[in-house]
Scaffold this motif. Sequence first.
Motif: not given
Length: 315
Positions: A67-94
């Motif tokens: 960790x101290x020598x900079x060996x940790x890093x975040x890998x690439x992450x493919x987030x869902x497109x905004x439209x799919x996220x909004x559709x999922x949010x509307x479907x699930x709601x609370x």
Amino acid sequence: MLTLTHLYWLVGAIMALVAVLTLLDPQHPRRFRSGLFWLSYAAIFVIGDHLPTSVVGALVLGMALLAGLGGLAAGPYQALPDKLQLASLERLGKKLFVPALAIPGFTLLLVLVMGQIPALNWFDPKNLTLLSLGVACVLAFAIACYLTRESPRQGGLEAKRLLEAIGWAFLLPHLLATLGLLFNQAGVGQIIAALSHEYLQLDSRLAAVAAYALAMAGFTIIMGNAFAAFPVITAGLGIPLLIQQHDANPAVMAAIGMFCGYCGTLLTPMAANFNIVPVALLGLKDQHAVIKAQAPTALLLLAVNIILLDQLAFL
């Protein structure tokens, strides 16, 4: 019977999954070093009981070097497109809040059921709360997969993303708690007890309570972890001042004393995983924005804890 060892295995399995996903990701910028970090952490949880203490110590030092020598890093992450996220949010709601609320809900239910029905000898009674929390997390994960219609593999990818976002700060609670035990073994608590006996002649019960509560919060601010502060301050102030001098109830003193420490957690950048990492995740400009938002609540709770400790610990 489920024991704390099984809970360690569960945590270790999650770390091992993150390590494997990292090592198998050819696009990860530092996949071998990051994978080795999480694999070492997994080994401590899974087989730590069977390893010599020197080997476990070497693994911890190796993780610190990575960790101290900079060996940790975040890998690439493919987030869902905004439209799919909004559709999922509307479907699930609370319903999105159901998995999060299921964790404390199932934990409370299991503690009450297992604690009140001795015939259900499924959990180690010495670690009933922690084991209930572990089982509750597994149940909440299953609920989350069901609600979102995602596979457990996606949950593993999300765990990897979150742990990589937190990075080395994920280790702080464990390392600082261990540091508190080392301080106690080194006699820091006895030194504080001697100093308090010489300079703090607190015949007033309320003054003794306030000294213990404020010391718990203050040492937590320095250490960044209430578990690190607890053995030192309790040995130095709680036992000699509250228990021996004023005959406090040890269980009540310990419970509310830890809560006083948690108030300090809300006020310190040393608790990086709580107060600094969220700033980075949320992209806030002010590095201390989280602490500033929490400070009024922390100070109010600390004052209430002093009153509760004075009223409840001496019944």
